[in-house]
Scaffold this motif. Structure first.
Motif, mmCIF file in Angstrom:
data_model
loop_
_atom_site.group_PDB
_atom_site.id
_atom_site.type_symbol
_atom_site.label_atom_id
_atom_site.label_comp_id
_atom_site.label_asym_id
_atom_site.label_seq_id
_atom_site.Cartn_x
_atom_site.Cartn_y
_atom_site.Cartn_z
ATOM 1 N N GLU A 20 91.378 -40.982 -13.706
ATOM 2 C CA GLU A 20 92.633 -40.949 -12.963
ATOM 3 C C GLU A 20 92.433 -40.614 -11.489
ATOM 4 O O GLU A 20 93.282 -40.940 -10.662
ATOM 5 N N THR A 27 91.742 -42.807 -24.434
ATOM 6 C CA THR A 27 92.526 -44.039 -24.301
ATOM 7 C C THR A 27 94.018 -43.789 -24.478
ATOM 8 O O THR A 27 94.827 -44.659 -24.141
ATOM 9 N N HIS A 63 97.067 -40.687 -20.216
ATOM 10 C CA HIS A 63 97.271 -41.523 -19.042
ATOM 11 C C HIS A 63 97.395 -40.739 -17.739
ATOM 12 O O HIS A 63 97.481 -41.353 -16.675
ATOM 13 N N ARG A 64 97.406 -39.420 -17.801
ATOM 14 C CA ARG A 64 97.518 -38.626 -16.585
ATOM 15 C C ARG A 64 96.554 -37.452 -16.638
ATOM 16 O O ARG A 64 96.450 -36.779 -17.671
ATOM 17 N N GLY A 77 95.518 -45.287 -14.619
ATOM 18 C CA GLY A 77 96.686 -45.919 -15.198
ATOM 19 C C GLY A 77 97.762 -46.170 -14.151
ATOM 20 O O GLY A 77 97.762 -45.564 -13.075
#
Length: 249
Positions: free
Chosen positions: A80, A155, A158-159, A247
Motif C-alpha cells: 500500500e 489478498t 486493502h489498506r 489498492g
C-alpha cells in the motif's frame, strides 16, 4: 543464489531495525513464556510440567505472530505504500524477493523457537525436547505453512492502516482458543470445535506430542496433513490473487 543471499541479508537487517516488528513477533512470545512460566511453570498441566507444556504453546503463538501476522502486515504495508510496485520495476526477480522475505520470516521464527526452549530449560527448569529432529521438521513445516497462509491473507486486506488490527483480531483470539496460553481441558465444547477448524491447534498439538511425548513427526499424520493443507491453500490463494500495486481508493 548470490542475489538471494544479498536480498536475504538486507531483509534480515530491515527486520532487526524494526523495533516494533521485532518486539511483537520475536520478543513477545518469549516474554509471555517467562511471565506464565513463573506464574504456573511448576504446576502439572495435562500430565506434564507447566514449563514444558508452555513451550509448545509459546512456539505455536510464535509461529502465528511471526510467520503469519508479522509477514502479512509487512507485505500489506509495503504494497500500500508503493514499495512492492517500485521493486517490480527493478531488475530484482519477484521470486528472489519473495523468497528472501519468507526466508527472513522463517529464520526469525526458528531463532525465536530456539530461544523459547533454551529459556524454558535455564530459567524454568524445563526439559530438552524428546525428539529434536522431528521438532525441527515440525517447525519448518509450521513456519512454511503459516507463511503461506499469511501471504494469502494479504489478498483480503486493502489498506495498510487497518492491516494490523485485522490480523491481530484473527491470530490473538485463535491463539487462546488453540491452547497456546492454557489447556483446552476446561473450554466449552463449541470453543474446542471452533479451534479444530484452524491449523494452529494442530501445530501446537504436533509440537507438544514431539517434544513432550517423544513422538516422531510421521506418527502424527492428521496434524501434518491439516497444517500442510492450510499452507497449500494459503499459497494457492497467494499465487492467484497476490497484488504488487496499491489498492484503489
Amino acid at each position: 543464489m548470490r542475489l538471494f543471499l544479498h536480498e536475504l541479508r538486507a531483509e534480515l537487517l530491515l527486520y532487526t531495525r524494526s523495533r516494533e516488528l521485532a518486539f511483537f513477533t520475536f520478543l513477545l512470545p518469549i516474554l509471555f513464556l517467562i511471565i506464565l512460566g513463573y506464574a504456573y511453570g511448576d504446576e502439572e498441566i495435562e500430565g506434564h510440567l507447566g514449563a514444558d507444556y508452555l513451550v509448545s504453546g509459546m512456539i505455536g503463538y510464535g509461529v502465528a505472530s511471526t510467520a503469519f501476522a508479522g509477514l502479512a502486515i509487512v507485505l500489506v504495508y509495503r504494497r500500500e505504500e508503493g514499495i512492492l510496485k517500485r521493486l517490480r520495476a527493478t531488475p530484482l526477480p519477484a521470486v528472489t524477493y519473495i523468497a528472501a522475505v519468507l526466508g527472513t520470516t522463517l529464520i526469525a521464527f526458528l531463532v525465536g523457537a530456539i530461544c523459547i526452549v533454551a529459556l524454558s530449560m535455564t530459567l524454568l527448569d524445563g526439559h530438552f525436547p524428546k525428539s529434536p529432529v522431528s521438532l525441527v521438521a515440525a517447525l519448518l513445516l509450521g513456519g512454511a505453512a503459516f507463511a503461506g497462509i499469511g501471504v494469502g491473507v494479504t489478498t483480503f486486506l486493502h489498506r495498510a492502516e487497518g492491516a494490523s488490527a485485522a490480523i491481530n483480531a484473527i491470530y490473538i483470539p485463535l491463539s487462546f482458543l488453540s491452547g497456546a496460553f492454557c489447556s483446552q481441558a476446561n473450554f466449552p465444547t463449541f470453543l474446542t470445535v471452533a479451534a479444530d477448524v484452524f491449523p494452529l491447534k494442530y501445530f501446537i498439538d504436533l509440537v507438544a506430542a514431539i517434544s513432550l511425548d517423544g513422538d516422531q513427526i510421521w506418527e502424527r499424520p492428521l496434524d501434518v496433513a491439516v497444517i500442510a493443507a492450510w499452507g497449500i491453500a494459503g499459497t494457492a490463494l497467494a499465487l492467484r490473487r497476490f497484488r504488487w500495486v496499491p489498492g484503489e481508493g
